[in-house]
Design a protein around this motif. Sequence first.
Motif, short mmCIF file in Angstrom:
data_model
loop_
_atom_site.label_atom_id
_atom_site.label_comp_id
_atom_site.label_asym_id
_atom_site.label_seq_id
_atom_site.Cartn_x
_atom_site.Cartn_y
_atom_site.Cartn_z
N PRO A 157 10.30 11.83 3.46
CA PRO A 157 9.47 12.09 4.65
C PRO A 157 8.17 12.84 4.34
O PRO A 157 7.25 12.86 5.17
N LEU A 158 8.09 13.47 3.17
CA LEU A 158 6.88 14.22 2.82
C LEU A 158 5.70 13.27 2.65
O LEU A 158 5.84 12.19 2.07
N SER A 159 4.55 13.68 3.14
CA SER A 159 3.36 12.82 3.06
C SER A 159 3.00 12.50 1.62
O SER A 159 2.58 11.37 1.31
N ALA A 160 3.15 13.46 0.71
CA ALA A 160 2.81 13.21 -0.69
C ALA A 160 3.73 12.17 -1.31
O ALA A 160 3.31 11.37 -2.14
N ALA A 161 5.00 12.17 -0.90
CA ALA A 161 5.95 11.19 -1.44
C ALA A 161 5.62 9.79 -0.92
O ALA A 161 5.67 8.81 -1.68
N ARG A 162 5.29 9.68 0.36
CA ARG A 162 4.91 8.38 0.92
C ARG A 162 3.61 7.89 0.29
O ARG A 162 3.47 6.70 0.00
N ARG A 163 2.68 8.80 0.07
CA ARG A 163 1.42 8.43 -0.56
C ARG A 163 1.65 7.95 -1.98
O ARG A 163 1.04 6.97 -2.43
N PHE A 164 2.57 8.60 -2.70
CA PHE A 164 2.85 8.20 -4.07
C PHE A 164 3.40 6.78 -4.11
O PHE A 164 3.01 5.97 -4.95
N ARG A 165 4.30 6.44 -3.18
CA ARG A 165 4.85 5.08 -3.16
C ARG A 165 3.75 4.06 -2.92
O ARG A 165 3.69 3.02 -3.58
N ARG A 166 2.85 4.34 -1.97
CA ARG A 166 1.73 3.42 -1.72
C ARG A 166 0.85 3.29 -2.95
O ARG A 166 0.40 2.18 -3.29
N THR A 167 0.62 4.41 -3.61
CA THR A 167 -0.23 4.38 -4.81
C THR A 167 0.40 3.55 -5.92
O THR A 167 -0.30 2.82 -6.63
N LEU A 168 1.71 3.64 -6.08
CA LEU A 168 2.39 2.81 -7.07
C LEU A 168 2.16 1.33 -6.78
O LEU A 168 1.86 0.54 -7.69
N HIS A 169 2.31 0.94 -5.53
CA HIS A 169 2.12 -0.47 -5.17
C HIS A 169 0.67 -0.90 -5.35
O HIS A 169 0.40 -2.08 -5.64
N ASP A 170 -0.27 0.02 -5.19
CA ASP A 170 -1.67 -0.29 -5.43
C ASP A 170 -1.99 -0.36 -6.92
O ASP A 170 -2.93 -1.06 -7.32
N THR A 171 -1.23 0.37 -7.73
CA THR A 171 -1.53 0.51 -9.16
C THR A 171 -0.89 -0.56 -10.02
O THR A 171 -1.45 -0.96 -11.05
N PHE A 172 0.29 -1.04 -9.61
CA PHE A 172 1.04 -2.00 -10.42
C PHE A 172 1.28 -3.30 -9.65
O PHE A 172 1.50 -3.29 -8.44
N ASP A 173 1.28 -4.42 -10.40
CA ASP A 173 1.61 -5.71 -9.79
C ASP A 173 3.09 -5.78 -9.43
O ASP A 173 3.47 -6.47 -8.48
N GLU A 174 3.93 -5.11 -10.21
CA GLU A 174 5.38 -5.15 -9.97
C GLU A 174 5.91 -3.74 -9.82
O GLU A 174 5.78 -2.91 -10.72
N VAL A 175 6.52 -3.46 -8.68
CA VAL A 175 7.17 -2.18 -8.42
C VAL A 175 8.56 -2.48 -7.86
O VAL A 175 8.68 -2.98 -6.75
N VAL A 176 9.60 -2.18 -8.64
CA VAL A 176 10.97 -2.39 -8.19
C VAL A 176 11.55 -1.04 -7.79
O VAL A 176 11.51 -0.08 -8.58
N VAL A 177 12.08 -0.97 -6.60
CA VAL A 177 12.71 0.25 -6.10
C VAL A 177 14.22 0.08 -6.24
O VAL A 177 14.81 -0.85 -5.71
N SER A 178 14.85 0.99 -6.97
CA SER A 178 16.28 0.87 -7.24
C SER A 178 17.11 1.28 -6.02
O SER A 178 16.60 1.84 -5.05
N ARG A 179 18.40 1.02 -6.13
CA ARG A 179 19.32 1.57 -5.16
C ARG A 179 19.40 3.08 -5.33
O ARG A 179 19.06 3.62 -6.39
N THR A 180 19.87 3.75 -4.32
CA THR A 180 20.01 5.21 -4.39
C THR A 180 21.10 5.57 -5.41
O THR A 180 22.17 4.98 -5.41
N VAL A 181 20.78 6.53 -6.25
CA VAL A 181 21.77 7.09 -7.17
C VAL A 181 22.39 8.29 -6.47
O VAL A 181 21.83 9.39 -6.45
N TRP A 182 23.55 8.08 -5.87
CA TRP A 182 24.19 9.15 -5.11
C TRP A 182 24.77 10.21 -6.02
O TRP A 182 24.90 11.38 -5.62
N ARG A 183 25.14 9.82 -7.25
CA ARG A 183 25.70 10.78 -8.19
C ARG A 183 24.57 11.48 -8.95
O ARG A 183 24.43 11.38 -10.17
N ASN A 184 23.75 12.13 -8.18
CA ASN A 184 22.67 12.96 -8.71
C ASN A 184 22.48 14.08 -7.70
O ASN A 184 22.77 13.92 -6.51
N MET A 185 21.98 15.21 -8.15
CA MET A 185 21.79 16.36 -7.27
C MET A 185 20.32 16.76 -7.28
O MET A 185 19.83 17.31 -8.29
N PRO A 186 19.59 16.47 -6.17
CA PRO A 186 20.03 15.71 -5.00
C PRO A 186 19.97 14.20 -5.26
O PRO A 186 19.44 13.78 -6.28
#
Length: 203
Positions: A157-186
């Motif tokens: 929900p943080l604006s910087a995190a949302r901005r980073f995702r948009r920037t990745l899609h602007d920077t790379f032709d291919e951006v794959v978002v993985s499934r959530t790794v629940w066995r991580n803290m957090p």
Amino acid sequence: MDARAARRAFLTAAVRRPAQVGAVVPSSARLAALLASVVPREGSPVVVELGPGTGAISSVIADRLPAGSRHIAVELDPTMADYLRRSHPGLEVINGDAAKLSMLLAERGVLQVDAVISGLPWALFDRQTQHSILGQVTNVIGSTGAFTTFAYLHGMPLSAARRFRRTLHDTFDEVVVSRTVWRNMPPAFGYICRRPATPAARG
């Protein structure tokens, strides 16, 4: 170095420089395996880590790398850098700023790398810092390398995190978002990026 020493080094850095350490504990084995999945298993690849912390991901990368490879870590915190040199003797540790990645690598005879794996806290960075570091990453991976990093689920929900995702899609032709790794803290998820876009395409 044992796990207790690693936790102590990590917490010390987090308390000393909270703006540079975006986690409370090192990455889990599952998240590390996801991020290291782009590391080539053949040839003599060059792999770079940004913000390796205590080396939780470094160990997984080292297990994947074939003999004759080069494994370089860029760590801004000098205490963390010293810890990495002691605990991971096969790792080339550079105490430096990821925003100067091209220069740091060129000083060591490296102009292009096969993969960049980042543990940097992107959501804590302003727009200029995000763009600067990603620009350095695209310079060194070229059209054939890969870039992986991660984000915490609760931080989206943080604006910087949302901005980073948009920037990745602007920077790379291919951006794959993985499934959530629940066995991580957090809980976290990974970004796997390839083929930097041309300046015109970024537009």
